[in-house]
Scaffold this motif. Sequence first.
Motif, PDB file in Angstrom:
ATOM      1  N   PHE A  12       0.828  -1.197   0.000  1.00 24.39           N
ATOM      2  CA  PHE A  12       0.000   0.000   0.000  1.00 24.39           C
ATOM      3  C   PHE A  12       0.867   1.252   0.000  1.00 24.39           C
ATOM      4  CE2 PHE A  12      -2.239   3.404   2.260  1.00 24.39           C
ATOM      5  CZ  PHE A  12      -3.318   3.544   1.406  1.00 24.39           C
ATOM      6  N   ARG A  13       1.904   1.287   0.857  1.00 22.03           N
ATOM      7  CA  ARG A  13       2.763   2.465   0.921  1.00 22.03           C
ATOM      8  C   ARG A  13       3.527   2.663  -0.388  1.00 22.03           C
ATOM      9  NH1 ARG A  13       6.078   1.704   6.214  1.00 22.03           N
ATOM     10  NH2 ARG A  13       5.594  -0.438   5.777  1.00 22.03           N
ATOM     11  N   THR A  14       3.978   1.563  -1.009  1.00 23.16           N
ATOM     12  CA  THR A  14       4.674   1.654  -2.285  1.00 23.16           C
ATOM     13  C   THR A  14       3.758   2.206  -3.363  1.00 23.16           C
ATOM     14  OG1 THR A  14       6.094  -0.200  -1.685  1.00 23.16           O
ATOM     15  CG2 THR A  14       5.956   0.336  -4.020  1.00 23.16           C
ATOM     16  N   ALA A  15       2.536   1.683  -3.427  1.00 16.71           N
ATOM     17  CA  ALA A  15       1.569   2.160  -4.422  1.00 16.71           C
ATOM     18  C   ALA A  15       1.232   3.621  -4.188  1.00 16.71           C
ATOM     19  CB  ALA A  15       0.312   1.305  -4.386  1.00 16.71           C
ATOM     20  N   ALA A  16       1.044   4.012  -2.934  1.00 17.66           N
ATOM     21  CA  ALA A  16       0.720   5.402  -2.615  1.00 17.66           C
ATOM     22  C   ALA A  16       1.865   6.329  -3.007  1.00 17.66           C
ATOM     23  CB  ALA A  16       0.402   5.541  -1.129  1.00 17.66           C
ATOM     24  N   ALA A  17       3.097   5.910  -2.771  1.00 18.29           N
ATOM     25  CA  ALA A  17       4.256   6.721  -3.133  1.00 18.29           C
ATOM     26  C   ALA A  17       4.353   6.897  -4.644  1.00 18.29           C
ATOM     27  CB  ALA A  17       5.540   6.096  -2.582  1.00 18.29           C
ATOM     28  N   ARG A  18       4.054   5.861  -5.386  1.00 11.20           N
ATOM     29  CA  ARG A  18       4.101   5.953  -6.854  1.00 11.20           C
ATOM     30  C   ARG A  18       3.008   6.874  -7.387  1.00 11.20           C
ATOM     31  NH1 ARG A  18       5.488  -0.220  -8.742  1.00 11.20           N
ATOM     32  NH2 ARG A  18       7.612  -0.197  -7.967  1.00 11.20           N
ATOM     33  N   LEU A  19       1.847   6.814  -6.766  1.00 11.87           N
ATOM     34  CA  LEU A  19       0.751   7.687  -7.207  1.00 11.87           C
ATOM     35  C   LEU A  19       1.034   9.146  -6.884  1.00 11.87           C
ATOM     36  CD1 LEU A  19      -2.345   5.530  -6.220  1.00 11.87           C
ATOM     37  CD2 LEU A  19      -1.559   6.054  -8.530  1.00 11.87           C
TER      38      LEU A  19
END
Length: 59
Positions: free
Chosen positions: A50-57
């Motif tokens: 979740f944190r990785t996806a949020a950072a990419r977004l």
Amino acid sequence: MPDVRGITHWDPADLHPLGRFYDILRGAGLPTNMPRPTAATLDHTQSLLFRTAAARLAR
């Protein structure tokens, strides 16, 4: 390439909880150094994803 030591059958219902799927694969002889998944390891993995996806977004 390792020798095939077993064949197993599973269906999508066997993926939850993930520990059940791990047991099926290990029972068929799949070698691994990974520990059996638990709710705690899955929570940690989901949090990282979740944190990785949020950072990419956020880029």
